[in-house]
Enzyme design. Structure first.
Site, short mmCIF file in Angstrom:
data_model
loop_
_atom_site.label_atom_id
_atom_site.label_comp_id
_atom_site.label_asym_id
_atom_site.label_seq_id
_atom_site.Cartn_x
_atom_site.Cartn_y
_atom_site.Cartn_z
N HIS A 170 0.81 -1.38 0.02
CA HIS A 170 -0.10 0.09 0.04
C HIS A 170 0.76 1.24 -0.04
O HIS A 170 1.96 1.16 0.27
CB HIS A 170 -1.08 -0.12 1.14
CG HIS A 170 -0.30 0.02 2.67
ND1 HIS A 170 0.74 -0.89 2.83
CD2 HIS A 170 -0.19 1.04 3.42
CE1 HIS A 170 1.08 -0.47 4.30
NE2 HIS A 170 0.35 0.58 4.51
N HIS A 178 1.71 3.74 1.74
CA HIS A 178 2.06 4.60 3.11
C HIS A 178 3.87 4.41 2.99
O HIS A 178 4.45 3.47 2.51
CB HIS A 178 1.73 3.82 4.39
CG HIS A 178 0.37 4.30 4.66
ND1 HIS A 178 -0.34 3.54 5.70
CD2 HIS A 178 -0.39 5.25 4.20
CE1 HIS A 178 -1.57 4.16 5.77
NE2 HIS A 178 -1.72 5.24 5.16
N ASP A 198 6.35 4.13 5.09
CA ASP A 198 7.16 3.34 5.52
C ASP A 198 7.27 1.80 4.82
O ASP A 198 7.88 0.82 5.32
CB ASP A 198 6.53 2.99 7.19
CG ASP A 198 5.15 2.77 7.34
OD1 ASP A 198 4.36 2.90 6.57
OD2 ASP A 198 4.91 1.65 8.25
N HIS A 199 6.27 1.63 3.66
CA HIS A 199 6.39 0.61 3.00
C HIS A 199 7.07 0.62 1.65
O HIS A 199 7.44 -0.26 0.97
CB HIS A 199 4.89 -0.09 2.70
CG HIS A 199 4.41 -0.52 4.37
ND1 HIS A 199 4.37 -1.87 4.45
CD2 HIS A 199 4.06 0.19 5.31
CE1 HIS A 199 3.73 -1.94 5.65
NE2 HIS A 199 3.73 -0.77 6.37
N HIS A 253 -7.30 -1.53 5.75
CA HIS A 253 -6.46 -0.61 6.30
C HIS A 253 -7.08 0.57 5.88
O HIS A 253 -8.20 0.81 5.37
CB HIS A 253 -5.11 -0.75 5.67
CG HIS A 253 -3.91 0.04 6.46
ND1 HIS A 253 -4.06 -0.20 7.77
CD2 HIS A 253 -2.80 0.56 6.12
CE1 HIS A 253 -3.01 0.53 8.26
NE2 HIS A 253 -2.24 0.94 7.26
N ASP A 292 -0.01 -4.35 7.73
CA ASP A 292 -1.16 -3.34 7.91
C ASP A 292 -2.35 -3.66 7.51
O ASP A 292 -2.98 -3.25 6.74
CB ASP A 292 -0.55 -2.31 6.83
CG ASP A 292 0.63 -1.52 7.47
OD1 ASP A 292 1.33 -2.65 7.93
OD2 ASP A 292 0.85 -0.49 7.67
N HIS A 295 5.91 -5.68 12.20
CA HIS A 295 5.23 -4.19 12.15
C HIS A 295 5.00 -3.72 13.75
O HIS A 295 3.76 -3.14 13.96
CB HIS A 295 3.99 -4.11 11.33
CG HIS A 295 3.39 -2.79 10.89
ND1 HIS A 295 2.67 -2.28 11.36
CD2 HIS A 295 4.06 -2.33 9.65
CE1 HIS A 295 2.80 -0.92 10.88
NE2 HIS A 295 3.35 -1.04 9.54
#
Lengths: 304, 304
Positions: free
Chosen positions: B63, B65, B67-68, B143, B213, B271
């Site tokens: 996805h 975001h 941090d990914h 999410h 997530d 995570h």
């Protein structure tokens, strides 16, 4: 002397190594933090400096190559998660504007602080920012795309009060600021004590020049004349001078020649090619031209 | 057994800590490397795996975001600098398409290899990629934006030859591949030896589910029934269950309940929220529900 430190977060070049992170530095000028470039991993390495995120007020980016900017999205996001509310100003060549705007639109919507991009004309040497205590000047560099370094210079401070003279004339506290600002003092008896007898001169103005990713630029001798500390990229040794020319970088010797022409106080070398297991060769070649040279390394703090 | 390993590059959540990097894993399936998410710093931590950059064929992003995905631009750039020529396929929800395209246009022009973005419908559980040895299925997650996990499953292999029977019947080498493919063997005397007497069954098909997530998804019990290893996010402990609900994450106990319902072989938690100095509380809470649970950590290699 008030604080004027340079912290090295990363001083490698584009290829990652076990020894170096990509370019990022923090200038701590009287507890205001300026970031110079923001390579990937900057936010992860940041905490080793022991500095506070919230004191970063301005970020100055030199050019739109990934090893100088890929850490910015993560840093901006993390400061948002940590509850930052103060606006952040990101300066850089206009080629970076869409990068910052894209990051904000796609990954940083709904944050509690604003990020303002301020385009810098990378072809001009001019003052691009000032506040009460400093000026930041752009330094046009010669690289494969619009690129500019930055010169950070303190503004002259106020003179120092001579405590013993204040006591001698019994000058009250309320008058001190006027004297610092240049006023003479008139005693109750009507005698005028000149300002120059009550003070000593302000601290010398200090300065730092950040010259990343560039071929040698002749004008640096004028623009950076007498700076206390110059960081100059030294991607290659003389044996790889052809690479320096091809990719618009400098050799360590060329960096030293720039520093010598500018009569800088000290020269710090960085942006090392991944090929050098040991950068001593770069240091040696530079020192032949300019003795007061040292190597940047991650975690290094240099006080100006 | 052929190689099927999972390497953890990072298993933290959005806030950086000294203990964890943001999400990134490598699946090494018979020397083909698949990357699952690509948080900032992935390319720097990569070398600790000892794996070759050039064997990364596909990247699966869950996805949009930071941090990914913030490590992707650096990884793509570096593989270009290192001379990659083989195309790279990046899969993920369509919300990531502009990110990949922007990166390519602004930072990775003129590379010697192509990067293809393949949009994944994050609302559907379906096979999104297959080759000779594996299938990758999307796992719709719940999410705050379109998000999907991935199920990686080996394809059934060929049966194993029973060496002693081959010797007994004097079967020549040229016939072996036919027998593996299912053929019987007819001796020079005309006797037919059935395929089943000459072989043992192929290795059991192994599988790995990556659920990053997400709130608990009931359908996972069906989609991931019997997988050997499941990675499931466990951002919070039960005490922070309200945070899990608010931010669409899972508690460790919820992750364990998903694993139990799916009868997985083992459960790996990751995570982790930055608030846990020690994730033992997460492990303990999960084990009360599903005993065969362990914690992810950077550098961990798990063989399936």
């Amino acid at each position: 002397m008030q604080k004027f430190d340079v912290h090295i977060i990363g001083c490698g070049s584009a290829l990652p190594t076990n020894r170096h992170l990509p370019s990022c530095q923090v200038v701590d000028l009287r507890d205001k933090l300026l970031l110079l470039d923001c390579g990937e991993g900057a936010q992860l390495a940041w905490r080793k400096t022991g500095l506070s995120w919230q004191k970063i007020t301005h970020i100055f980016l030199t050019h739109a190559h990934g090893d100088h900017v890929f850490g910015l999205p993560g840093l901006i996001s993390t400061m948002g998660l940590l509850g930052r509310t103060a606006p952040l100003f990101v300066h850089g060549p206009s080629t970076l504007q869409t990068f910052v705007e894209f990051t904000m639109a796609h990954f940083c919507a709904n944050m509690d602080y604003e990020v303002h991009f301020e385009a810098v004309d990378a072809s001009q040497h001019q003052c691009i920012f000032e506040d009460r205590s400093m000026e930041v000047w752009s330094l046009p560099l010669k690289h494969r795309l619009p690129c500019c370094g930055y010169l950070i210079r303190e503004k002259p401070g106020l003179p120092h009060i001579r405590r013993e003279m204040i006591d001698f004339y019994g000058i009250p506290t309320w008058a001190i600021n006027n004297i610092k600002a240049g006023k003479d003092w008139t005693t109750p008896e009507g005698e005028t004590i000149p300002h120059s007898r009550l003070t000593t001169p302000p601290d010398r103005v200090r300065s730092y020049a950040y010259c990343s990713d560039t071929m040698p630029v002749a004008e640096m001798a004028e623009w950076c004349q007498g700076v206390d500390l110059m960081y100059h990229e030294a991607t290659y040794a003389e044996a790889e001078a052809d690479h320096a020319l091809k990719y618009c970088h400098s050799t360590a010797r060329q960096a030293a020649a720039v520093a010598k022409a500018a009569n800088v106080g000290r020269l710090m070398l960085g942006h090392f090619s991944a090929r050098y297991e040991d950068e001593q060769v770069l240091l040696n070649e530079a020192k032949e031209v300019f003795e007061n040279t040292f190597l940047a390394c991650e975690g290094l703090k240099t006080t100006i």
